[in-house]
Motif scaffolding. Sequence first.
Motif, PDB file in Angstrom:
ATOM      1  N   SER A  56      35.934  49.065  37.017  1.00 50.35           N
ATOM      2  CA  SER A  56      35.353  50.204  36.297  1.00 50.35           C
ATOM      3  C   SER A  56      36.376  51.292  36.063  1.00 50.35           C
ATOM      4  CB  SER A  56      34.160  50.748  37.081  1.00 50.35           C
ATOM      5  OG  SER A  56      33.144  49.777  37.198  1.00 50.35           O
ATOM      6  N   LEU A  57      37.223  51.520  37.042  1.00 48.69           N
ATOM      7  CA  LEU A  57      38.233  52.559  36.904  1.00 48.69           C
ATOM      8  C   LEU A  57      39.316  52.171  35.901  1.00 48.69           C
ATOM      9  CD1 LEU A  57      38.642  53.631  40.645  1.00 48.69           C
ATOM     10  CD2 LEU A  57      37.341  54.794  38.848  1.00 48.69           C
ATOM     11  N   LEU A  58      39.594  50.880  35.793  1.00 48.57           N
ATOM     12  CA  LEU A  58      40.688  50.434  34.926  1.00 48.57           C
ATOM     13  C   LEU A  58      40.243  50.096  33.512  1.00 48.57           C
ATOM     14  CD1 LEU A  58      42.721  48.152  37.367  1.00 48.57           C
ATOM     15  CD2 LEU A  58      43.170  50.533  36.736  1.00 48.57           C
ATOM     16  N   GLY A  59      39.049  49.540  33.357  1.00 48.85           N
ATOM     17  CA  GLY A  59      38.670  49.084  32.025  1.00 48.85           C
ATOM     18  C   GLY A  59      37.222  49.224  31.650  1.00 48.85           C
ATOM     19  N   GLY A  60      36.401  49.833  32.484  1.00 50.11           N
ATOM     20  CA  GLY A  60      35.003  50.013  32.138  1.00 50.11           C
ATOM     21  C   GLY A  60      34.111  48.900  32.654  1.00 50.11           C
ATOM     22  N   ALA A  61      32.854  48.910  32.204  1.00 47.97           N
ATOM     23  CA  ALA A  61      31.842  48.007  32.732  1.00 47.97           C
ATOM     24  C   ALA A  61      32.141  46.544  32.419  1.00 47.97           C
ATOM     25  CB  ALA A  61      30.470  48.399  32.181  1.00 47.97           C
ATOM     26  N   GLU A  62      32.675  46.265  31.225  1.00 43.64           N
ATOM     27  CA  GLU A  62      32.938  44.871  30.846  1.00 43.64           C
ATOM     28  C   GLU A  62      33.978  44.234  31.757  1.00 43.64           C
ATOM     29  OE1 GLU A  62      34.247  42.264  26.888  1.00 43.64           O
ATOM     30  OE2 GLU A  62      33.998  44.450  26.778  1.00 43.64           O
ATOM     31  N   LEU A  63      35.063  44.944  32.005  1.00 44.58           N
ATOM     32  CA  LEU A  63      36.085  44.419  32.901  1.00 44.58           C
ATOM     33  C   LEU A  63      35.568  44.331  34.332  1.00 44.58           C
ATOM     34  CD1 LEU A  63      39.031  43.508  33.263  1.00 44.58           C
ATOM     35  CD2 LEU A  63      39.632  45.907  33.656  1.00 44.58           C
ATOM     36  N   ALA A  64      34.753  45.279  34.740  1.00 45.16           N
ATOM     37  CA  ALA A  64      34.216  45.278  36.098  1.00 45.16           C
ATOM     38  C   ALA A  64      33.358  44.040  36.347  1.00 45.16           C
ATOM     39  CB  ALA A  64      33.407  46.551  36.337  1.00 45.16           C
ATOM     40  N   GLU A  65      32.521  43.661  35.374  1.00 44.19           N
ATOM     41  CA  GLU A  65      31.681  42.474  35.550  1.00 44.19           C
ATOM     42  C   GLU A  65      32.518  41.199  35.582  1.00 44.19           C
ATOM     43  OE1 GLU A  65      28.429  42.207  32.900  1.00 44.19           O
ATOM     44  OE2 GLU A  65      27.713  44.263  33.273  1.00 44.19           O
ATOM     45  N   ARG A  66      33.622  41.173  34.842  1.00 49.47           N
ATOM     46  CA  ARG A  66      34.480  39.993  34.868  1.00 49.47           C
ATOM     47  C   ARG A  66      35.179  39.827  36.209  1.00 49.47           C
ATOM     48  NH1 ARG A  66      37.659  40.338  29.032  1.00 49.47           N
ATOM     49  NH2 ARG A  66      35.813  39.999  27.685  1.00 49.47           N
ATOM     50  N   TRP A  67      35.406  40.908  36.899  1.00 45.44           N
ATOM     51  CA  TRP A  67      36.134  40.848  38.169  1.00 45.44           C
ATOM     52  C   TRP A  67      35.218  40.595  39.368  1.00 45.44           C
ATOM     53  CZ3 TRP A  67      40.566  45.048  38.368  1.00 45.44           C
ATOM     54  CH2 TRP A  67      41.515  44.734  37.393  1.00 45.44           C
ATOM     55  N   ILE A  68      33.915  40.492  39.161  1.00 51.06           N
ATOM     56  CA  ILE A  68      32.997  40.364  40.295  1.00 51.06           C
ATOM     57  C   ILE A  68      33.213  39.051  41.038  1.00 51.06           C
ATOM     58  CG2 ILE A  68      30.578  40.019  40.902  1.00 51.06           C
ATOM     59  CD1 ILE A  68      29.815  42.186  38.982  1.00 51.06           C
ATOM     60  N   LEU A  69      33.191  37.927  40.334  1.00 51.09           N
ATOM     61  CA  LEU A  69      33.354  36.632  41.003  1.00 51.09           C
ATOM     62  C   LEU A  69      34.732  36.464  41.641  1.00 51.09           C
ATOM     63  CD1 LEU A  69      31.451  34.053  38.760  1.00 51.09           C
ATOM     64  CD2 LEU A  69      30.811  34.983  40.986  1.00 51.09           C
ATOM     65  N   PRO A  70      35.836  36.828  40.949  1.00 53.32           N
ATOM     66  CA  PRO A  70      37.129  36.790  41.662  1.00 53.32           C
ATOM     67  C   PRO A  70      37.154  37.693  42.889  1.00 53.32           C
ATOM     68  CG  PRO A  70      37.491  36.915  39.300  1.00 53.32           C
ATOM     69  CD  PRO A  70      36.033  37.124  39.508  1.00 53.32           C
ATOM     70  N   GLY A  71      36.491  38.852  42.801  1.00 55.88           N
ATOM     71  CA  GLY A  71      36.427  39.726  43.964  1.00 55.88           C
ATOM     72  C   GLY A  71      35.634  39.109  45.100  1.00 55.88           C
ATOM     73  N   ALA A  72      34.531  38.423  44.768  1.00 53.07           N
ATOM     74  CA  ALA A  72      33.744  37.741  45.799  1.00 53.07           C
ATOM     75  C   ALA A  72      34.552  36.630  46.459  1.00 53.07           C
ATOM     76  CB  ALA A  72      32.469  37.172  45.187  1.00 53.07           C
ATOM     77  N   LEU A  73      35.296  35.882  45.650  1.00 53.54           N
ATOM     78  CA  LEU A  73      36.145  34.812  46.197  1.00 53.54           C
ATOM     79  C   LEU A  73      37.209  35.392  47.109  1.00 53.54           C
ATOM     80  CD1 LEU A  73      36.811  31.781  46.118  1.00 53.54           C
ATOM     81  CD2 LEU A  73      38.327  32.261  44.192  1.00 53.54           C
ATOM     82  N   LEU A  74      37.836  36.480  46.683  1.00 54.32           N
ATOM     83  CA  LEU A  74      38.870  37.109  47.502  1.00 54.32           C
ATOM     84  C   LEU A  74      38.277  37.684  48.793  1.00 54.32           C
ATOM     85  CD1 LEU A  74      41.816  38.006  47.769  1.00 54.32           C
ATOM     86  CD2 LEU A  74      41.203  40.098  46.526  1.00 54.32           C
ATOM     87  N   GLY A  75      37.100  38.282  48.694  1.00 55.52           N
ATOM     88  CA  GLY A  75      36.464  38.831  49.890  1.00 55.52           C
ATOM     89  C   GLY A  75      36.126  37.765  50.913  1.00 55.52           C
ATOM     90  N   GLY A  76      35.624  36.609  50.445  1.00 61.84           N
ATOM     91  CA  GLY A  76      35.313  35.523  51.372  1.00 61.84           C
ATOM     92  C   GLY A  76      36.556  34.955  52.036  1.00 61.84           C
ATOM     93  N   ILE A  77      37.636  34.788  51.266  1.00 58.83           N
ATOM     94  CA  ILE A  77      38.877  34.254  51.833  1.00 58.83           C
ATOM     95  C   ILE A  77      39.473  35.228  52.841  1.00 58.83           C
ATOM     96  CG2 ILE A  77      41.234  33.580  51.278  1.00 58.83           C
ATOM     97  CD1 ILE A  77      40.211  32.495  48.634  1.00 58.83           C
ATOM     98  N   VAL A  78      39.508  36.511  52.496  1.00 54.91           N
ATOM     99  CA  VAL A  78      40.078  37.515  53.403  1.00 54.91           C
ATOM    100  C   VAL A  78      39.269  37.607  54.684  1.00 54.91           C
ATOM    101  CG1 VAL A  78      40.547  39.983  53.664  1.00 54.91           C
ATOM    102  CG2 VAL A  78      41.164  38.826  51.553  1.00 54.91           C
ATOM    103  N   SER A  79      37.961  37.490  54.587  1.00 56.71           N
ATOM    104  CA  SER A  79      37.134  37.556  55.794  1.00 56.71           C
ATOM    105  C   SER A  79      37.449  36.403  56.750  1.00 56.71           C
ATOM    106  CB  SER A  79      35.656  37.538  55.422  1.00 56.71           C
ATOM    107  OG  SER A  79      35.280  36.300  54.841  1.00 56.71           O
ATOM    108  N   MET A  80      37.643  35.197  56.205  1.00 56.89           N
ATOM    109  CA  MET A  80      37.976  34.063  57.059  1.00 56.89           C
ATOM    110  C   MET A  80      39.385  34.191  57.641  1.00 56.89           C
ATOM    111  SD  MET A  80      35.401  32.041  57.376  1.00 56.89           S
ATOM    112  CE  MET A  80      34.564  33.613  57.630  1.00 56.89           C
ATOM    113  N   LEU A  81      40.310  34.729  56.860  1.00 57.75           N
ATOM    114  CA  LEU A  81      41.649  34.974  57.393  1.00 57.75           C
ATOM    115  C   LEU A  81      41.604  36.032  58.494  1.00 57.75           C
ATOM    116  CD1 LEU A  81      43.797  34.984  54.115  1.00 57.75           C
ATOM    117  CD2 LEU A  81      43.611  33.167  55.836  1.00 57.75           C
ATOM    118  N   PHE A  82      40.731  37.000  58.340  1.00 61.86           N
ATOM    119  CA  PHE A  82      40.579  38.028  59.366  1.00 61.86           C
ATOM    120  C   PHE A  82      40.031  37.425  60.656  1.00 61.86           C
ATOM    121  CE2 PHE A  82      38.076  41.372  61.469  1.00 61.86           C
ATOM    122  CZ  PHE A  82      39.067  42.331  61.650  1.00 61.86           C
TER     123      PHE A  82
END
Length: 319
Positions: A56-82
């Motif tokens: 949202s800060l970089l490109g608005g609502a359209e870009l924010a929705e596109r980044w949701i699934l990559p963000g979820a994937l990254l969050g799950g991987i980081v949690s397991m690494l933690f």
Amino acid sequence: MYLDHTVLIVLSGSALAGAMAGAVGCFTYLRKEGLLGGIVAHSSLLGITGAFLLGSLLGGAELAERWILPGALLGGIVSMLFVSLVTRATPVKPDTAMGVTVALFFGGGLFLLRILQALALPGHRVLRDYLFGQAATITRQETLLLLILACSVGIGLFLFWKELKLYSFDPHFSLSSGYPSRILNHLLILIVVVAVVAGLRTMGVVLMVSLLVSPAAAARQWTKRLGTMMGLASILGALAGATGTLLSATARNVPTGPVIALAATSFALISLLVAPRRGILARLVQQRRNRKEFFPFPSQDRPGRDRPDQIGLHPGGRA
């Protein structure tokens, strides 16, 4: 019942998510890590909200929705690494580390979600779909993405079938046989994360664990072979997804995700009850047969056991 184009898309997406989660859940079930999927799902909320805020800060609502699934994937991987980092660097046990991870990542995700709601950023309402699930809003593009993820997971399981199977049943023997146990562990976690992230839009981070645990638990009651178990778990997961979609399409005000969770849980309960060898009814019947085979006489007439009146004792035990 007439199935329009929208219902078919939602039905296909829910069935794909259920089939993928059912197959992957077999490995976590056999490794007695059934809650691993729930931890990944809850922890991905921090990645979802963080990616949405950054987009949202970089490109608005359209870009924010596109980044949701990559963000979820990254969050799950980081949690397991933690979790892996905590267990290796501290004397904390894995279950405690997982509990700390859920509290940290899920709590952080809820905190960011509240901030996004207070800021009223454009498109922030879509985040609730990933929190509680909203299968009715699945689009054709998201269904195609689910198909791609399902094919990727299937290819990964096919290519590393022997290694993952050996590592799941006996990790110590796998290590002694020369297989890279750490790499296999990371690969299995990655597959679990992909399966969880793929089903977040359908089930949400709260109920996603039901699709990982229930079909695998149901399939285990009917077979002893891992391949058959995975196939049956995939079918049950797909049936649960289809059942939830059809019921929500025919009945008013019936949410899809909770119905899918209830259907998957019902399959598990029915299997635990009526499975031919491992079911509760089958065990009761076998116990009854064993009693008749080993103790064919009533307790008072069994050979080698004298009654109190035959040895001069009163019923109270006095001579």
